[in-house]
Scaffold this active site. Sequence first.
Site, PDB file in Angstrom:
ATOM      1  N   GLU A  42       0.824  -1.206   0.000  1.00  0.00           N
ATOM      2  CA  GLU A  42       0.000   0.000   0.000  1.00  0.00           C
ATOM      3  C   GLU A  42       0.860   1.258   0.000  1.00  0.00           C
ATOM      4  O   GLU A  42       0.525   2.257  -0.635  1.00  0.00           O
ATOM      5  CB  GLU A  42      -0.941   0.013   1.208  1.00  0.00           C
ATOM      6  CG  GLU A  42      -2.020  -1.065   1.172  1.00  0.00           C
ATOM      7  CD  GLU A  42      -2.919  -0.968  -0.046  1.00  0.00           C
ATOM      8  OE1 GLU A  42      -2.977   0.111  -0.669  1.00  0.00           O
ATOM      9  OE2 GLU A  42      -3.562  -1.981  -0.375  1.00  0.00           O
ATOM     10  N   TYR A  57      -6.159   6.764   3.904  1.00  0.00           N
ATOM     11  CA  TYR A  57      -6.338   5.654   2.970  1.00  0.00           C
ATOM     12  C   TYR A  57      -5.601   4.401   3.432  1.00  0.00           C
ATOM     13  O   TYR A  57      -6.177   3.310   3.563  1.00  0.00           O
ATOM     14  CB  TYR A  57      -5.857   6.041   1.557  1.00  0.00           C
ATOM     15  CG  TYR A  57      -5.657   4.802   0.724  1.00  0.00           C
ATOM     16  CD1 TYR A  57      -6.750   4.124   0.201  1.00  0.00           C
ATOM     17  CD2 TYR A  57      -4.388   4.244   0.547  1.00  0.00           C
ATOM     18  CE1 TYR A  57      -6.587   2.940  -0.509  1.00  0.00           C
ATOM     19  CE2 TYR A  57      -4.215   3.069  -0.151  1.00  0.00           C
ATOM     20  CZ  TYR A  57      -5.309   2.425  -0.677  1.00  0.00           C
ATOM     21  OH  TYR A  57      -5.157   1.256  -1.347  1.00  0.00           O
ATOM     22  N   ASP A  81      -9.922   5.740  -1.951  1.00  0.00           N
ATOM     23  CA  ASP A  81      -8.839   6.244  -2.795  1.00  0.00           C
ATOM     24  C   ASP A  81      -9.471   6.925  -4.003  1.00  0.00           C
ATOM     25  O   ASP A  81     -10.683   7.048  -4.099  1.00  0.00           O
ATOM     26  CB  ASP A  81      -7.897   5.110  -3.213  1.00  0.00           C
ATOM     27  CG  ASP A  81      -8.508   4.248  -4.284  1.00  0.00           C
ATOM     28  OD1 ASP A  81      -9.756   4.157  -4.314  1.00  0.00           O
ATOM     29  OD2 ASP A  81      -7.777   3.684  -5.110  1.00  0.00           O
TER      30      ASP A  81
END
Length: 294
Positions: free
Chosen positions: A38, A121, A139
Amino acid sequence: MTTIAWDPTELTDWFAAEARPLPWRAPGVTGWGVLVSETMLQQTPVNRVAPIWQEWLERWPRPSDLAAATQAEVLRAWGKLGYPRRALRLHQAAAAIAADHGDVVPSDVDTLLALPGIGAYTARAVAAFAYGRRAPVVDTNVRRVVARAVHGAGDAGPPSTKRDLADVDALLPSDDASAARLSAALMELGQVVCTVRSPACERCPIAADCAWQHAGRPAYAGPPKKVQKFAGTDRQVRGKLLDVLRGAEGPVPRAALDAVWQDAGQRDRCLDSLLVDGLLEQTDDGRFALPGEH
DNA sequence: CACGCGTGGGA
DNA sequence: TTCCCAAGCGT
């Protein structure tokens, strides 16, 4: 929005059948593997991340392994993924996880948010994708899907964390596992079907329920998106300077850096900002090096 | 909240 | 070629 705009199972069934086999989705990938992915994927495309992610997880399979590396090693391994401050923050987060969380990436959103480089996020993406928690993962793709399917707009307007989180939260089922699957499915839909330029509505599992379809797919009517320049900016110069250091064996003289940019004033400003950001260090004899390698 | 922060690929 | 952008974050 207080009602679910479509049957979530249409989307989660589609995701179960069509999800791309990305390496960080493989069985057995840990919370650490998800956090690394991520972080690398923040503003960097999947294709460039995948090989670097593989290298990192083989080299540093646990947070404590990364924490034991030098900053210079981390920045070289980051390579040209871009925004190298992410690499330093991930390094810092790894140290905190090793020291304070038993070398296990936390599953709680607020605990994740307290770590460097983990924002709204990433905290929720880790909670949902690594640990199956119910968390609204927002996102740019999810914002676009919601703007179209729920609000009937051509694209999302400017981001507003609070409103965006509430919008997606309203769509999620109450139980953790179903909510986590829907979060992943919403992202995937925005990435591969409900794209910015040419949405493949004929392949969309929720087209029949999509407010944008029902409205006749109107064009985006919000404020114009800001397009950031790159050529000639400090970002470009910093990138060139750092690239010299990544390719060097150790400290380099100032002259080696002078060669990459004509404008001395801008060059010096960028050199200073890199030092301030901790992406460079200066040796006692005035040469420059990646941090922690001299 | 707007801005600065890398990089490379596709239209 | 030029432009737009690609799973954001911190200030």
